[in-house]
Design a protein around this motif. Structure first.
Motif, mmCIF file in Angstrom:
data_model
loop_
_atom_site.group_PDB
_atom_site.id
_atom_site.type_symbol
_atom_site.label_atom_id
_atom_site.label_comp_id
_atom_site.label_asym_id
_atom_site.label_seq_id
_atom_site.Cartn_x
_atom_site.Cartn_y
_atom_site.Cartn_z
ATOM 1 N N VAL A 178 40.928 4.334 76.045
ATOM 2 C CA VAL A 178 40.639 5.298 74.973
ATOM 3 C C VAL A 178 41.496 4.984 73.749
ATOM 4 N N ALA A 179 40.899 4.268 72.798
ATOM 5 C CA ALA A 179 41.594 3.921 71.561
ATOM 6 C C ALA A 179 40.979 4.623 70.360
ATOM 7 N N THR A 180 39.644 4.804 70.387
ATOM 8 C CA THR A 180 38.945 5.338 69.213
ATOM 9 C C THR A 180 38.180 6.622 69.500
ATOM 10 N N HIS A 181 38.073 7.014 70.766
ATOM 11 C CA HIS A 181 37.245 8.163 71.176
ATOM 12 C C HIS A 181 35.784 7.961 70.780
ATOM 13 N N THR A 182 35.331 6.693 70.771
ATOM 14 C CA THR A 182 33.922 6.374 70.517
ATOM 15 C C THR A 182 33.417 5.484 71.641
ATOM 16 N N TRP A 183 32.122 5.133 71.586
ATOM 17 C CA TRP A 183 31.529 4.288 72.618
ATOM 18 C C TRP A 183 32.187 2.906 72.683
ATOM 19 N N VAL A 184 32.876 2.498 71.623
ATOM 20 C CA VAL A 184 33.558 1.195 71.623
ATOM 21 C C VAL A 184 34.572 1.121 72.760
ATOM 22 N N ASP A 185 35.099 2.279 73.155
ATOM 23 C CA ASP A 185 36.085 2.323 74.238
ATOM 24 C C ASP A 185 35.466 2.034 75.608
ATOM 25 N N SER A 186 34.155 1.834 75.665
ATOM 26 C CA SER A 186 33.497 1.545 76.945
ATOM 27 C C SER A 186 33.861 0.162 77.474
ATOM 28 N N TYR A 187 34.424 -0.698 76.623
ATOM 29 C CA TYR A 187 34.797 -2.063 77.018
ATOM 30 C C TYR A 187 36.006 -1.998 77.939
ATOM 31 N N PRO A 188 35.864 -2.346 79.232
ATOM 32 C CA PRO A 188 36.958 -2.118 80.192
ATOM 33 C C PRO A 188 38.096 -3.132 80.126
ATOM 34 N N TYR A 189 37.956 -4.178 79.312
ATOM 35 C CA TYR A 189 38.999 -5.203 79.241
ATOM 36 C C TYR A 189 39.926 -5.027 78.043
ATOM 37 N N ALA A 190 39.846 -3.883 77.375
ATOM 38 C CA ALA A 190 40.719 -3.608 76.226
ATOM 39 C C ALA A 190 41.483 -2.319 76.490
ATOM 40 N N ALA A 191 42.363 -2.344 77.462
ATOM 41 C CA ALA A 191 43.082 -1.139 77.882
ATOM 42 C C ALA A 191 44.223 -0.825 76.927
ATOM 43 N N ILE A 192 44.426 0.470 76.672
ATOM 44 C CA ILE A 192 45.577 0.863 75.858
ATOM 45 C C ILE A 192 46.848 0.907 76.709
ATOM 46 N N SER A 193 46.700 0.727 78.013
ATOM 47 C CA SER A 193 47.851 0.616 78.918
ATOM 48 C C SER A 193 47.409 -0.169 80.133
ATOM 49 N N VAL A 194 48.206 -1.146 80.540
ATOM 50 C CA VAL A 194 47.860 -1.913 81.741
ATOM 51 C C VAL A 194 48.266 -1.160 82.996
ATOM 52 N N PHE A 195 48.856 0.027 82.839
ATOM 53 C CA PHE A 195 49.282 0.833 83.988
ATOM 54 C C PHE A 195 48.462 2.115 84.149
ATOM 55 N N ALA A 196 48.121 2.765 83.051
ATOM 56 C CA ALA A 196 47.435 4.063 83.118
ATOM 57 C C ALA A 196 45.973 3.893 83.520
ATOM 58 N N LEU A 197 45.434 4.909 84.204
ATOM 59 C CA LEU A 197 44.047 4.915 84.657
ATOM 60 C C LEU A 197 43.168 5.644 83.641
ATOM 61 N N HIS A 198 41.871 5.296 83.640
ATOM 62 C CA HIS A 198 40.958 5.852 82.638
ATOM 63 C C HIS A 198 40.554 7.277 83.005
ATOM 64 N N PRO A 199 40.702 8.216 82.061
ATOM 65 C CA PRO A 199 40.333 9.616 82.340
ATOM 66 C C PRO A 199 38.870 9.819 82.721
ATOM 67 N N GLN A 200 37.994 8.876 82.368
ATOM 68 C CA GLN A 200 36.575 9.069 82.693
ATOM 69 C C GLN A 200 36.337 9.106 84.205
ATOM 70 N N TYR A 201 37.281 8.565 84.986
ATOM 71 C CA TYR A 201 37.091 8.493 86.431
ATOM 72 C C TYR A 201 37.612 9.730 87.166
ATOM 73 N N LEU A 202 38.077 10.729 86.423
ATOM 74 C CA LEU A 202 38.647 11.925 87.040
ATOM 75 C C LEU A 202 37.536 12.861 87.517
ATOM 76 N N HIS A 203 37.617 13.274 88.771
ATOM 77 C CA HIS A 203 36.675 14.257 89.312
ATOM 78 C C HIS A 203 37.290 15.642 89.131
ATOM 79 N N LEU A 204 36.715 16.419 88.249
ATOM 80 C CA LEU A 204 37.330 17.677 87.818
ATOM 81 C C LEU A 204 37.462 18.683 88.948
ATOM 82 N N GLN A 205 36.423 18.813 89.786
ATOM 83 C CA GLN A 205 36.453 19.835 90.834
ATOM 84 C C GLN A 205 37.553 19.608 91.846
ATOM 85 N N ALA A 206 37.988 18.338 92.002
ATOM 86 C CA ALA A 206 39.042 18.045 92.976
ATOM 87 C C ALA A 206 40.398 18.561 92.511
#
Length: 912
Positions: free
Chosen positions: A295-323
């Motif tokens: 998540v760098a721009t909060h746009t669809w451009v962030d869909s590219y998985p090889y341009a991480a803003i952190s090599v350690f942090a996980l992407h928030p899109q994979y969070l299951h809210l109900q859990a």
């Protein structure tokens, strides 16, 4: 008491063996003070004895090292340190009968986490056999290293001595797996003065029988009459009569997974559903793409998985809210369900709306659960353990959102360095919530992913991750440690089947010299974090550890890059080879009027008038000063498109033509050293080369070939052997390297030496003499696959080039003289799958789309919709989504039955 080391080993002149270990007599891990072993040429045996304290319990760690005085080589044997416990009250002498553990052996990969933690995971340690009572007789400890054992089976030993069953299989001695993958049992031989023959076997406890007795000649225990002596038979490698272990897997990005409970995108708990399907179809691996936060721009451009803003942090899109927790606000709960229904009805990942929704509900949950969350001991432990990357990431994300950009060079000066991280992440700060929400998100992402991976391990399935070769230039990593990267350079890849102009990833390149100063600590931390989640790992573009394609800042495309590090040519070398050197002709764009006509056709004069000028010599043309580089051209046309969007296609057409002209050079000057030059990649394909005189062309062609295929081989091998080992051995993951493209001849040897599996893609054979690779010729330590996320699917490829598909149909699938079907019919996809499953490679991994291609009722109608990435398009929207719910896929019994039958026929579902 006496401890004797013995090791059979045939050395060459100038070589000798030493043992180094934890005791002062073994040098206390100082190799210069290691214990020298003595050689007995009659038996080919190296040995030496040391004294241990009497009446004492203890343990010794040690390892053997081969010293080569001819070249100064210091070759440590492969594997973890050896250990031996001793009890001076029971024995007066221990004889270690060891064997050298060589590197680069296929069996070594069975000791990785993929096998130990998932595939061969032991349910519970078996009870160790009773320790022989203290007697005057000799005791033999059978100690076998054998990770490849079904979780329900046990290793046993059977032999000629009555204590070993006298070859009666029902009386075999069972070994304990307490120290798995090492199996152990102490046995007091009844006839130690006689030669004892023995073999190991696989024991089936339920039926109480030996399933497999190992192949080969009997192992031997030579007669001994020593009293109160423990002989340790440290045997390595069970000799399987069934050949090498092989497995099959499926590749699907997490974002592409579809489930009923997801919110328009795959989420970490969906991995459990894919694991369930893998188990039902006999597959042993689930492979995903990078899962780090982009998540760098909060746009669809962030869909590219090889341009991480952190090599350690996980992407928030994979969070299951109900859990996390149920939303207490009824209106919010209703809105969430409505959005779930809306997003899940789409046949692609609608990135921006999905992420906007995720952030909205994450914020609500954070406020709702904040007090409980911050007081949670589990979170506090997570924060303390991951603090080194977590705090800077949370601060960076907060500042990104506060200043509406991830480009920290545009932030107020006080925030352009991480000096205020502690202040920004202090729970007492007024604006703590700006960072706190990212602590909250990462904690729950980590928890959900680890739960999914634990589920996979419990079901005997390996989860394989992906390590991008580069870092994003507007990332936490660049913000906190810019000294580790060359921020003024761009990483990419030279031209290949993916892109004729090369790829420019726009990532900074690594400052390897600086990284070496602290022993590659950043890489080790990165690998350790990945090992938290994965038991196997794909290293993207592993060639980057040998040399990276480095592109100057002024280039948009990749053609004007060069390999780094490299051995560029001096001007005098060029002169010696081709007979002359003219900077203008060799290093500046070669542009002539007929080239403009060829590129721009009827608009050539108009393009010349607007963008070019006469260079003033021999009909040469040059670009105007403000358009000399591709970046200048890019900026100019970005403004034109912004001002006149209706003519976007026309502007892009002209821009591409001008890019092509800028690339018309034969040598690229080295950016660090004057008078040194790199031949431009694909130089012989340029118009500039074609218009050289007939004497120069063959000379330059030979110079070009020597530069790219001979000059650097030893140099790049040394680079790989320096950079890769710290990464390879930082964890116990099974490592696979994506080694496609322009591969130096030294790469396969280095990968083999380090136990890194190579990748074999049928459409991109490593042998340039063949059009298509055959899975049947792949080496064991490799992965075969019909394609990757960077390619069209098998079905899509089949329709791209009819003539190529026909050749493949005849020469690779064996349908000689037959007409290939117009489309990749299910039976064709099945043949391709069978061909890969039959390969000798350790792993056959299939994109899920290529497996579904075998069923006309399951596969998507349009194969183009199944392609994940188009590498030639730098602004590609990564939106592919599986069109079937994973819950539904598991219920497709006919298809699943067909697939498991194919896997079973190939024996890729069996342990042995």
């Amino acid at each position: 008491m006496i401890l004797r080391f013995t090791l059979p080993f045939r050395t060459e002149w100038g070589q000798r063996l030493v043992v180094c270990g934890s005791l002062p007599s073994l040098g206390q891990w100082n190799l210069d003070q290691a214990l020298n072993l003595h050689y007995n040429p009659d038996f080919g045996l190296w040995s030496q004895a040391i004294s241990l304290p009497d009446n004492h319990l203890g343990q010794v760690e040690y390892k053997y090292i081969l010293l080569d005085e001819r070249d100064g080589g210091k070759h440590w044997e492969w594997g973890p340190n050896r250990t031996i416990g001793y009890d001076a009250q029971r024995f007066t002498r221990i004889v270690l009968e060891d064997f050298w553990r060589p590197a680069a052996q296929p069996e070594n990969e069975l000791h990785t986490a993929a096998f130990l933690k998932a595939l061969m995971r032991r349910p519970a340690a078996t009870e160790a056999p009773a320790t022989p009572a203290l007697t005057s007789e000799a005791v033999v400890r059978f100690q076998l290293s054998a990770p490849r054992v079904d979780p329900n089976h046990v290793i046993c030993v059977l032999g000629s001595d009555p204590a070993l069953g006298a070859w009666d299989a029902s009386q075999a001695v069972l070994l304990s797996d307490t120290d798995y993958p090492t199996w152990c049992a102490d046995v007091t031989l009844e006839n130690p003065e006689q030669l004892v023959q023995y073999k190991y076997g696989i024991w089936e406890p339920t039926e109480k029988k030996i399933l497999h007795l190992e192949a080969g000649e009997d192992r031997l225990i030579y007669p001994a009459t020593d009293r109160r002596t423990l002989r340790v038979k440290a045997d390595d490698n069970f000799r399987y009569p069934t050949g090498n272990w092989r497995g099959a897997g499926v590749a699907l990005p997490v974002f592409a997974m579809r489930s009923r409970s997801g919110l328009g995108v795959g989420e970490f708990p969906d991995l459990k559903l894919l694991v369930d399907w893998a188990v039902a179809t006999g597959l042993k691996m689930v492979q995903v793409l990078p899962i780090n936060d982009t998540v760098a721009t909060h746009t669809w451009v962030d869909s590219y998985p090889y341009a991480a803003i952190s090599v350690f942090a996980l992407h928030p899109q994979y969070l299951h809210l109900q859990a996390i927790a149920e939303l207490q606000d009824a209106a919010a709960r209703q809105e969430l369900e409505q959005l779930r229904e809306e997003f899940n009805a789409k046949d692609f990942v609608d990135y921006e709306p999905v992420m906007n929704a995720k952030w909205k509900f994450i914020k609500l949950l954070y406020q709702q659960e904040k007090a409980k969350f911050l007081a949670d001991p589990e979170f506090q432990a997570f924060r303390q353990e991951q603090e080194s990357w977590l705090a800077p990431y949370a601060a960076f994300s907060a500042l990104r959102d506060r200043f509406h950009t991830a480009d920290f060079s545009q932030w107020p000066e006080e925030f352009r360095t991480p000096a205020r991280v502690a202040e920004l992440t202090d729970e007492a700060a007024v604006d703590f919530d700006e960072a706190g929400i990212h602590f909250f998100t990462q904690f729950h992402l980590d928890k959900q992913l680890r739960e999914a991976v634990a589920y996979a391990r419990q079901h005997g399935v390996v989860v394989k991750g992906d390590l991008p070769i580069g870092i994003y230039r507007h990332s936490v990593d660049a913000w906190t440690q810019p000294e580790l990267y060359h921020m003024h350079q761009q990483a990419g890849a030279p031209p290949d089947d993916f892109s004729v102009t090369g790829q420019n990833w726009r990532f900074p390149t690594y400052n390897w010299e600086r990284m070496a100063e602290d022993g590659y600590a950043w890489w080790k931390q990165r690998m350790s974090t990945l090992a938290r989640y994965f038991d196997a790992l794909r290293i993207d573009h592993i060639l980057g550890f040998f040399r990276i394609w480095e592109i100057p800042e002024h280039s948009v495309e990749g053609l004007l890059g060069h390999f780094s590090p490299a051995l560029p040519l001096h001007q005098h070398e060029i002169e010696q080879h081709i007979g002359w050197f003219d900077y203008g002709r060799l290093c500046e764009p070669y542009i002539r009027w007929h080239m403009l006509q060829s590129i721009f056709h009827g608009q050539a004069q108009q393009v010349f008038d607007e963008f070019m000028e006469d260079a003033g010599w021999h009909g040469a043309i040059r670009l105007k000063e403000h358009l000399r580089t591709q970046r200048q051209i890019e900026a100019y046309f970005d403004q034109q498109i912004l001002a006149d969007p209706s003519n976007t296609d026309h502007y892009k057409w002209i821009r591409t033509g001008l890019y092509k002209l800028v690339n018309e050079v034969l040598f690229v000057p080295d950016d660090q050293r004057p008078d040194l030059y790199h031949p431009r990649i694909t130089l012989p394909l340029s118009q500039s080369f074609r218009e050289l005189d007939e004497q120069t062309k063959p000379r330059l062609q030979e110079l070009y070939f020597d530069f790219f295929y001979r000059r650097h081989e030893d140099f790049w091998r040394e680079q790989g052997m320096v950079k890769l080992p710290p990464v390879r051995y930082a964890t116990d993951m099974l490592i696979c390297g994506e080694d496609l493209g322009m591969v130096p001849a030294s790469v396969p040897g280095v990968m083999k030496a380090l136990g890194i599996l190579g990748l074999n893609i049928q459409r991109m054979p490593s042998d340039p003499a063949v059009e298509f690779g055959h899975p049947g010729t792949a080496p064991y330590l490799s992965v075969v696959s019909p394609g990757s996320h960077d390619m069209s699917t098998v079905r899509g490829w089949w329709e791209e080039d009819r003539e190529k598909a026909q050749r493949f149909f005849e020469h690779t699938l064996g349908h000689y003289g037959q007409q290939a079907p117009q489309f990749c019919e299910p039976w064709v996809a099945r043949e391709i799958t069978e061909q890969h499953l039959a390969s000798p490679a350790m792993w056959a991994i299939f994109p899920l789309q290529d497996l579904l291609a075998m069923d006309s009722g399951l596969r998507r109608e349009d194969p183009l919709e199944e392609q994940i990435n188009v590498p030639s398009n730098p602004t590609h929207f990564w939106k592919y989504r599986l069109h079937i719910n994973l819950e539904e896929l598991k219920q497709k019994f006919a298809f699943n039955s067909e697939l498991i039958n194919l896997v079973q026929q190939s024996a890729r579902d069996k342990v042995y």
